[in-house]
Design an enzyme around this catalytic site. Sequence first.
Site, PDB file in Angstrom:
ATOM      1  N   SER A 195       0.977  -1.488   0.131  1.00  0.00           N
ATOM      2  CA  SER A 195      -0.023  -0.219  -0.049  1.00  0.00           C
ATOM      3  C   SER A 195       0.627   0.852   0.055  1.00  0.00           C
ATOM      4  CB  SER A 195      -1.164  -0.173   1.208  1.00  0.00           C
ATOM      5  OG  SER A 195      -1.986   1.618   1.399  1.00  0.00           O
ATOM      6  N   TRP A 244      -8.735   7.538  -1.742  1.00  0.00           N
ATOM      7  CA  TRP A 244      -7.644   5.822  -2.152  1.00  0.00           C
ATOM      8  C   TRP A 244      -6.573   5.366  -1.082  1.00  0.00           C
ATOM      9  CZ3 TRP A 244     -10.363   2.997  -6.257  1.00  0.00           C
ATOM     10  CH2 TRP A 244      -8.720   1.953  -6.356  1.00  0.00           C
ATOM     11  N   ASN A 265      -8.570   4.712   2.318  1.00  0.00           N
ATOM     12  CA  ASN A 265      -9.402   3.598   2.554  1.00  0.00           C
ATOM     13  C   ASN A 265      -9.407   1.760   2.492  1.00  0.00           C
ATOM     14  OD1 ASN A 265     -11.745   5.071   2.895  1.00  0.00           O
ATOM     15  ND2 ASN A 265     -11.722   5.522   0.253  1.00  0.00           N
ATOM     16  N   GLU A 266      -8.189   2.183   1.595  1.00  0.00           N
ATOM     17  CA  GLU A 266      -7.266   1.174   1.403  1.00  0.00           C
ATOM     18  C   GLU A 266      -5.875   0.595   3.042  1.00  0.00           C
ATOM     19  OE1 GLU A 266      -4.608   0.469  -2.272  1.00  0.00           O
ATOM     20  OE2 GLU A 266      -3.042   0.757  -0.662  1.00  0.00           O
ATOM     21  N   LEU A 267      -6.330   1.050   3.740  1.00  0.00           N
ATOM     22  CA  LEU A 267      -5.281   1.311   4.552  1.00  0.00           C
ATOM     23  C   LEU A 267      -6.831   0.657   6.106  1.00  0.00           C
ATOM     24  CD1 LEU A 267      -3.021   1.604   6.989  1.00  0.00           C
ATOM     25  CD2 LEU A 267      -4.043   3.408   7.209  1.00  0.00           C
TER      26      LEU A 267
END
Length: 238
Positions: A75, A139, A142-144
């Site tokens: 990420s 993004w 939200n990935e986290l």
Amino acid sequence: ETSRQVAPRNNGEIIHTLEFLNDDGEPHFSFDLPQNLSHQIVLLLKTQLRSLLMAAPSSSSSSSSRNCLYDVFPSFRGEDVRVTFLSHFLKELERKMITAFKDSEIEKSGSLDPELRKAIKDSSIAVVIFSRNYASSSWCLNELLEIVNCMEEFGQIVIPVFYGVDPSHVRKQTGDFGKIFEETCLKITEEVKIQWKEALTNVANLLGYHHSVTWGNEATMIEAIANDLLSKLLLTPS
């Protein structure tokens, strides 16, 4: 699927055991490999056998274990690290036969793509590369959140890398990192902001790697991270 090192036998040889579990978590079969066999070969064997087991029909409709398609999910904020740290990191992973998810073909928008959510869940380890502008991307944040969910739900291993940013600034959302984070939060609800803050704090509190302080050069740190990942992949259920 597990991997463990057992005590020396009578002849003094140390054995590396690959053990595969059935749907009930009980040993299904195992085999031994000499410890002096290279880690890359052991990992390659493990990956190939995992693929075969995933393709084979199961006697049970559900399983408590996860079959991961990827070894590592990175990420990161592309503008900060894609052509520098990340490119070197991915090259080292490839050299060690560690399979990383690559998002180059995914078109990013405000919400997290279902394909990306699946890729996170299908990864054994998530490596979160915190950089100056990481929090400028909803993004990434939200990935986290999805990574933290997988860590809590499946026990996914998460390793933070602090690239040119102070870990305490990420943990507490202060300094330049905090200012950028606050700007991003102007576009979202207070509820989402709280979720992002908790995720940043939780992951920043994990044991990881700090580029600008701990390591003299980037290549040395990348090699250390790759070796750490290799060890975890060899010893951790998939």
